[in-house]
Design an enzyme around this catalytic site. Structure first.
Site, PDB file in Angstrom:
ATOM      1  N   GLU A   1       0.892  -1.170   0.000  1.00 63.16           N
ATOM      2  CA  GLU A   1       0.000   0.000   0.000  1.00 63.16           C
ATOM      3  C   GLU A   1       0.918   1.205   0.000  1.00 63.16           C
ATOM      4  O   GLU A   1       1.577   1.485   1.003  1.00 63.16           O
ATOM      5  CB  GLU A   1      -0.883   0.031   1.257  1.00 63.16           C
TER       6      GLU A   1
ATOM      7  N   CYS B   1      -2.103   9.368   2.273  1.00 70.69           N
ATOM      8  CA  CYS B   1      -1.822   8.784   0.962  1.00 70.69           C
ATOM      9  C   CYS B   1      -2.897   9.201  -0.026  1.00 70.69           C
ATOM     10  O   CYS B   1      -2.664   9.262  -1.223  1.00 70.69           O
ATOM     11  CB  CYS B   1      -1.735   7.265   1.068  1.00 70.69           C
TER      12      CYS B   1
END
Ligand code: NAD
Length: 499
Positions: free
Chosen positions: A250, A284
């Protein structure tokens, strides 16, 4: 501002015992208080990583054989412990990486929501045997999983992998970001109080060398990593000779908001400010690129610039703070110097980021990209992890779509338009993991898949799909004991050979 707390170094939790680190010194500094030290401790040594993996390996057979309902029962005790420790955890997160305490409280409580969602997802793992299959399909845990976390959600992004990994029957060796070791230790205390058998959950504190040793270890059969593309790339490289190892990566984002000519401007400005500035741009999923239709570009940029200029980062413990500092003083210096370099080579600043006194505080900025040169492409495909918005102006939705499709990242994007059909086109044609219609890029949900493509991820989305990468699908084919009816093809030949 609340006075700094000093956290004791608990060490690392290995095989059920806290051990003192034998590696390098680690320090956490409060980015909202001029970098004052809040925690000092020692990383584990390579030998101690070895011990942690060995402890997880020893614990695996019993934990994996214990059955899902038994694992759910044990892990559900976390609720009681979190009720007692959530405020400790929230304060430590804010002290170590500077996010507003309201966000840290939400993060500490998210441990409970994630467990609930992971239980549901584990129970719903699909039966992948097709009708008429000559056997069963079952999901098996990998064994020892390494879980490596980032600085921006230091607990949520460990727990988001740990909960599904343990439910699936894996044992874990967990490493928090080196700038949030104290928060990681409090989380480990919570997991210890839950009463897991020794070695089921292990915590090692340390920097990237410790992460590298975990990832490369031959007894680690899966890695759940959350962090930047640079580290993710190194992890992939270090595992090239270990094809058995599952990597769930991720990684970062350079998330684009597309604003079309029919967008609702006040709604769009509201969502763009949230997208770019929450957690000081250190999500993110933060919005860091804006592609706007020429017809409304002046009005939108003008309103957005005025809002950005009014935002003043402040004390993360104050209730009215929207933006705290960046996570470290080094992150701020790095961000400002890189932006200055781009400006020196022609990037146009519409709103400049300014450093503020007292800590790693920085104001948000907006830059206009007017060409398609190498420098511009480099800027558009670099994640700064800070509140900075790159603006491009286009004449139609097709041009916006073409630009989106070229991005090196593909985590989250937004489209602001009244027209849902146009939004659907973006969601079909742009390679990206999360699509938002008239919402900020950073509104994700753990009840949906969460993951990206390209520099953002490797098709192992977390969120509601974490259970899928925490187990491996296995086929089981069985025959009654003693039954060897003639093989349909080779039966006659075999009959002559076997008496
Ligand atoms: P980082 O990549 O510097 O570090 C992340 C973790 O990886 C740390 O624990 C670090 O010690 C470890 N590490 C670094 N190099 C390693 C290596 N070669 N092998 C093994 N471990 C290694 O990231 P950060 O600054 O802590 O966090 C910010 C980054 O994380 C941003 O890029 C952000 O977009 C990303 N992020 C992604 C998600 C997501 O779900 N996609 C969520 C949050 C943050």
């Amino acid at each position: 501002m609340e006075t700094g707390m000093n956290y004791q170094d608990r060490g690392s939790l290995v095989g059920g015992s806290w051990i003192e680190g034998e590696g390098e010194e680690l320090i956490s500094r409060n980015p909202a208080r001029k970098g004052d030290i809040v925690w000092r401790g020692r990383a584990v040594s390579p030998g101690q990583v070895e011990s942690a993996v060995a402890a997880a390996r020893r614990a695996f057979p019993e934990w994996s054989a214990s059955g899902l309902e038994s694992r759910i029962e044990i892990l559900s005790r976390v609720e009681e412990v979190v009720e007692k420790r959530d405020e400790d955890l929230a304060k430590a997160i804010t002290e170590e990486m500077g996010k507003p305490i309201r966000e840290s409280r939400g993060e500490a409580r998210s441990i409970l929501g994630k467990l609930k969602a992971s239980i549901e997802a584990q129970r719903r793992l699909p039966d992948t045997a097709l009708p008429g299959a000559p056997g069963r399909s079952v999901w098996r845990p990998h064994g020892v999983m390494a879980v490596i976390g980032p600085s921006n959600y230091p607990i949520h992004l460990l727990n988001t992998h740990i909960a599904p990994a343990l439910l699936a029957g894996n044992t874990v060796v967990v490493k928090p970001s080196p700038i949030t070791s104290a928060s990681g230790q409090i989380y480990a205390e919570i997991m210890q109080e839950v009463g897991l058998a020794d070695g089921v959950f292990n915590l090692v504190v340390g920097g990237h060398e410790v992460g590298q040793a975990m990832v490369a270890h031959h007894d680690v059969h899966a890695v759940a990593f959350t962090g930047g593309w640079g580290a993710g790339r190194q992890i992939m490289q270090s595992c090239l000779e270990q094809p058995r190892k599952l990597l769930a990566l991720e990684m970062g984002g350079k998330n684009i908001a597309v604003v079309l000519e029919d967008a609702h401007i006040p709604q769009t400005v509201h969502e763009l400010v949230l997208g770019a500035c929450l957690t000081t741009g250190q999500r993110c999923t933060a919005t860091s690129r804006l592609i706007v239709h020429r017809k409304i570009a002046d009005e939108l940029i003008d309103r957005l610039s005025r809002a950005f200029q009014r935002i003043k980062p402040g004390d993360p413990f104050a209730d009215d703070t929207l933006m705290g500092p960046l996570a470290t003083l080094e992150a701020r210096e790095n961000f400002l110097s890189r932006i200055q370099d781009y400006e020196a080579s022609g990037l146009k600043a519409l709103v400049r980021s300014e450093a503020m006194e007292g800590g790693a505080f920085v104001t948000p900025s907006i830059h206009l990209v007017e060409d398609d040169g190498e420098q511009a492409q480099d800027y558009l495909n670099t994640e700064f992890f800070a509140p900075n918005l790159a603006v491009q102006i286009v004449d139609d939705a097709e041009s916006a779509k073409a630009i989106c499709a070229q991005s090196a990242f593909g985590l989250s994007m937004s489209v602001f338009s009244e027209n849902q059909a146009v939004f659907e086109e973006f969601s079909r044609e742009v390679p990206c993991g999360i699509f938002n219609w008239n919402r900020s890029t950073n509104n994700a949900s753990g009840l949906l898949p969460f993951g990206g493509l390209g520099y953002s991820g490797n098709h192992r989305a977390a969120g509601s799909t974490s259970a899928l990468y925490c187990s491996r699908p296995t086929a089981v084919l069985e025959r009654d004991f003693g039954n060897f009816s003639p093989d349909p093809v080779y039966g006659p030949v075999l009959a002559e050979l076997i008496e």
